[in-house]
Design a protein around this motif. Structure first.
Motif, PDB file in Angstrom:
ATOM      1  N   GLN E  21       0.830  -1.213   0.000  1.00 14.79           N
ATOM      2  CA  GLN E  21       0.000   0.000   0.000  1.00 14.79           C
ATOM      3  C   GLN E  21       0.864   1.264   0.000  1.00 14.79           C
ATOM      4  N   VAL E  22       1.922   1.252   0.815  1.00 14.61           N
ATOM      5  CA  VAL E  22       2.803   2.419   0.875  1.00 14.61           C
ATOM      6  C   VAL E  22       3.453   2.671  -0.485  1.00 14.61           C
ATOM      7  N   GLN E  24       2.449   1.775  -3.439  1.00 15.86           N
ATOM      8  CA  GLN E  24       1.470   2.255  -4.427  1.00 15.86           C
ATOM      9  C   GLN E  24       1.072   3.706  -4.172  1.00 15.86           C
ATOM     10  N   ALA E  25       0.965   4.080  -2.890  1.00 14.00           N
ATOM     11  CA  ALA E  25       0.610   5.467  -2.579  1.00 14.00           C
ATOM     12  C   ALA E  25       1.719   6.425  -3.020  1.00 14.00           C
ATOM     13  N   LYS E  28       1.994   7.222  -6.856  1.00 18.87           N
ATOM     14  CA  LYS E  28       1.101   8.200  -7.500  1.00 18.87           C
ATOM     15  C   LYS E  28       1.775   9.558  -7.651  1.00 18.87           C
TER      16      LYS E  28
ATOM     17  N   ASP F 112       5.197  13.390   0.390  1.00 20.25           N
ATOM     18  CA  ASP F 112       3.780  13.435   0.749  1.00 20.25           C
ATOM     19  C   ASP F 112       3.311  14.886   0.916  1.00 20.25           C
ATOM     20  N   ARG F 115       2.724  15.998  -2.579  1.00 20.09           N
ATOM     21  CA  ARG F 115       1.428  15.500  -3.050  1.00 20.09           C
ATOM     22  C   ARG F 115       0.303  16.413  -2.583  1.00 20.09           C
TER      23      ARG F 115
END
Lengths: 132, 132, 132, 132, 132, 132
Positions: E21-22, E24-25, E28, F112, F115
């Motif tokens: 999950q990390v 893939q996040a 993005k 992040d 993002r």
């Protein structure tokens, strides 16, 4: 009195001859940083009336001991703290508190900087050098 | 009076009800850390006579603002500082000094923690909540 | 056995003669910090049964290498790690992991502290000095 | 060209002989860290086309000055910055900005590392050593 | 097996679904950082034989708790530590040691991250979620 | 033009409306810190001719990503960097370099923040909001 003048006066009041030596040493590489050091920390911040000089040096020692990345400045402010009236016992008490906020290694290294600064005072007895 | 008793008394003297809440919250995950928090920082360090409670909270605020990694503890000690007699103006003055030792971002975030703590005091007026 | 006794025993078990030297050196400036160093990290924390001594030294090395602000303590714990059974290869492997969590400069400086500690062991061969 | 080759080429392009010396020194304690240093920072990151070498050294100097925990690496990258075309004035300007983001002590210590690196260049005049 | 494959395998072995999950996040915003995260920390470092997965997670927890600047990654590695066989008691013991090396605030915040991670495990019972 | 005027002009040039919002928000708690923020970082440092605005924002991003303790300021300077002409790819490239100097967690958290800042730009399209 303008900012550079206030800064110079504060620098001398808090750090004595050491302050002047630091500024002159920095000026050899960066006259701009030397000027900003006088004007911002001392001219703008230290010269404010909200805290007395002793309390300001306590803030300096607590901050620098916790950061643990600036031994030359920590030592300089140990001398400054002695000069504005902190006792050696008070300085050591601040560094005992460093164990709580930043851990034992930071406190041990701050105490070692204190040892070194105290020894310098012993070797070059001056008005501010009287052991407390 | 033994260390745990001294620690409990100091914790209450400095942090009031907030201290008790923090200890109880920590105890749910780690009773050991809750016990050590009472015994070491408060029982061993804060209870020492070398610095008065107000000066100890100044050391706490300076350390935590410089570290910039512990907002919950910084807020807790802003409440503690108010409780032991620091004025809001003194607290803000400490964080102005943070610009010198740890930079503007650390100072801005400490000031924002102060804003939040001051607002909490407004919302839940208590003896220590009197604006200064 | 009380906390100071447990602390002294742990200090010796983990750091050998080095631990004693450090405590005595600190005591010259601050007997309080020397006492707290024995009592809290060693008497309260290291003496707990939850992790074996080797794992505790791995935690010490990982923490100090990541912080990158306490070279004397890092070196001391490299000696401690060797003494409680870490191999040189394991110590170096921990510092390779430091590249991931704290970056290459922190890892390079930790590895350089390892080099220095290993060389000290070579020069003063002792039971814990056997290269691994 | 594979990653180790790209890394070796980048290391030489940015750090000149110093890079090679650092890698060989690290390799004595940890051949793995020496290999990873060539392959990851230089082979994977520095060799990417997204930023030119001069901008990459500006990022390096800003990062290391702010961290304030890696003087040897900061000095190495001051040499690197000079080699890829930063002027001394630009390097000093970056460290003036460090006062804003990480405080005056970090900036003063970065400027002192610059002083030391500049003096090394004076003593060992080389193509990159022309004062700017 | 090449580096990306080794990295993917290690990531899954240590972090389970969370690792995926990390990655893939991150992908993005930056496919490059996602790729490097698989290849360097997991493909190059975690996949090495020198330390077992449980010890590697102990190093991760100690490093991240001491740094006190990376709560999402600390929580992720608490999940990872549980998955590779650390007990909750061992994780909490590591964070008690954080009081020594990085101070009480860092330890309190790491313990709070543990509380949050343990609660997530309770809410989503899975093989690694068995309370210890 | 005096320092407060230069500071106001620089603040607007680099951070646009966001700068003004930040100053006004800070001023509610500390008018002094708001004034010093305009005068020192922007009036004294950013307004200097030695580096162009884009390079100054690169220094800001590198410093703040490495420190990993100031997410609000990092996000603010990501907006600033876009406004003075950094592309999204350049910003992400800087944060890939953060893996080298400060480790993967610092880089992941900086990415992040990027993002989040990029999403804010998408939601509130403005001249500086054009994806790059």
């Amino acid at each position: 009195m303008n900012i550079p003048e206030k800064g110079g006066r504060e620098l001398e009041a808090i750090l004595g001859k050491i302050g002047d030596q630091v500024v002159q040493a920095v000026a050899k590489t960066s006259p701009d940083l030397a000027r900003l050091l006088v004007e911002y920390p001392f001219g703008e911040i230290y010269s404010r009336p909200g805290l007395d000089p002793k309390t300001r040096e306590i803030v300096a020692l607590a901050s620098l001991a916790a950061l643990a990345t600036a031994r030359p400045q920590l030592k300089m402010h140990i001398h400054g703290a002695l000069l504005v009236g902190c006792t050696r016992e008070e300085i050591k008490e601040i560094f005992l508190m460093t164990t709580v906020f930043a851990g034992f290694p930071a406190a041990l290294n701050a105490m070692d900087a204190a040892r070194e600064a105290f020894e310098e005072v012993e070797r070059a007895p001056s008005p501010e050098g009287k052991p407390t």
